[in-house]
Scaffold this active site. Structure first.
Site, PDB file in Angstrom:
ATOM      1  N   ASP A 162      -7.693  -3.462  -8.347  1.00  0.00           N
ATOM      2  CA  ASP A 162      -7.305  -2.594  -7.198  1.00  0.00           C
ATOM      3  C   ASP A 162      -7.795  -1.286  -7.618  1.00  0.00           C
ATOM      4  O   ASP A 162      -7.681  -0.781  -8.635  1.00  0.00           O
ATOM      5  CB  ASP A 162      -5.636  -2.347  -7.183  1.00  0.00           C
ATOM      6  CG  ASP A 162      -5.171  -1.612  -6.057  1.00  0.00           C
ATOM      7  OD1 ASP A 162      -5.788  -0.892  -5.397  1.00  0.00           O
ATOM      8  OD2 ASP A 162      -4.076  -2.023  -5.449  1.00  0.00           O
ATOM      9  N   HIS A 220      -6.811  -4.521  -3.897  1.00  0.00           N
ATOM     10  CA  HIS A 220      -5.883  -3.957  -3.110  1.00  0.00           C
ATOM     11  C   HIS A 220      -5.728  -4.910  -1.696  1.00  0.00           C
ATOM     12  O   HIS A 220      -6.593  -5.142  -1.150  1.00  0.00           O
ATOM     13  CB  HIS A 220      -6.165  -2.748  -2.643  1.00  0.00           C
ATOM     14  CG  HIS A 220      -5.046  -1.800  -2.119  1.00  0.00           C
ATOM     15  ND1 HIS A 220      -4.006  -1.303  -3.017  1.00  0.00           N
ATOM     16  CD2 HIS A 220      -4.753  -1.268  -0.958  1.00  0.00           C
ATOM     17  CE1 HIS A 220      -3.297  -0.595  -2.299  1.00  0.00           C
ATOM     18  NE2 HIS A 220      -3.634  -0.608  -0.803  1.00  0.00           N
ATOM     19  N   CYS A 257       0.895  -1.094   0.050  1.00  0.00           N
ATOM     20  CA  CYS A 257      -0.218  -0.009  -0.086  1.00  0.00           C
ATOM     21  C   CYS A 257       0.887   1.275   0.086  1.00  0.00           C
ATOM     22  O   CYS A 257       1.780   1.447  -0.840  1.00  0.00           O
ATOM     23  CB  CYS A 257      -0.881  -0.118   1.296  1.00  0.00           C
ATOM     24  SG  CYS A 257      -2.092   1.208   1.351  1.00  0.00           S
TER      25      CYS A 257
END
EC number: 3.1.1.45
Length: 231
Positions: A167, A199, A118
């Site tokens: 994502d 994600h 991330c």
């Protein structure tokens, strides 16, 4: 199992989580997600433990300095503050962390890889570009290049971008453009887009997004990448 540690290098105070292998090995710095290292939603400590099991000295610096979030709103605030107001401090924490792991008696050879997830994936791109002389390999997991300036032309070390097809936070095309820029400079670049996942698909603490099959595949690629370029 690793442990939390605190140290000071050149006037910079750093706290973080370190896990060491049974025998000596190269180092990997692991950068936490927007939750923060101490968040119950973060699996960064577990990532460090797994890297140690694979023969690496793994250290995760706490860029939030003890703060953490357990919900997206607070996580977003911490992340935004870091990227907008604290990057000079983040740079110093990174530099001190590199010195720390290189001085660790378990670290041999004295090579340092970096990885992150991330916003930590963003930092894995950012540090590879800003401090290429301090990094031997970089592996960003679904990093968000829009969070800070990534000078891709400065990346001189092998880099492996791992992305998620679905994502909703990362523009994969932007990351692939960075990879193309690095490749044009003759650097070893790899990109893997995992289909059907979103994600944070490697985070077993996030049952809403975790995909054990894809996570296992991505982990194997990551370990092999670092063994190739660090050992």
């Amino acid at each position: 199992m690793g442990q939390m540690v605190e140290f000071e290098k050149n006037g910079v105070k750093v706290r973080g989580y370190i896990a060491t292998p049974k025998w000596a090995g190269p180092a990997v710095l692991v950068f936490h997600e927007w939750w923060g290292l101490e968040s119950p939603l973060s699996n960064i400590k577990e990532i460090c433990d797994k890297l140690a099991d694979e023969g690496f000295v793994a250290f995760a610096p706490d860029f939030y300095k003890g703060q953490y979030a357990d919900n997206p709103d607070d996580a977003g605030k911490l992340m935004t503050e870091m990227f907008e107001k604290r990057m000079d401090e983040v740079d110093r924490i990174f530099q001190a962390s590199v010195e720390f792991v290189k001085e660790c008696r378990y670290t041999y050879p004295k090579k340092v890889g970096i990885t992150g997830f991330c916003c930590g994936g963003t930092l894995a791109m950012y540090f590879a570009a800003k401090f290429p002389e301090m990094v031997d390999a970089s592996l960003p997991f679904y990093g968000l290049p829009q969070l800070t300036q990534i000078n891709a032309e400065n990346i001189k070390v092998p880099i492996f971008f791992i992305l998620a097809e679905k994502d909703e936070f990362v523009n994969n095309d932007e990351v692939i453009d960075i990879a193309k820029t690095v490749w044009k400079n003759g650097v070893d670049v790899q990109v893997k887009v995992f289909s059907g996942v979103t994600h944070a698909f490697l985070n077993e603490k996030r049952e809403d997004v975790y995909d054990p099959k894809r996570a296992c595949e991505a982990w194997e690629l990551a370990v092999n990448f670092f063994k190739t370029y660090l050992k």
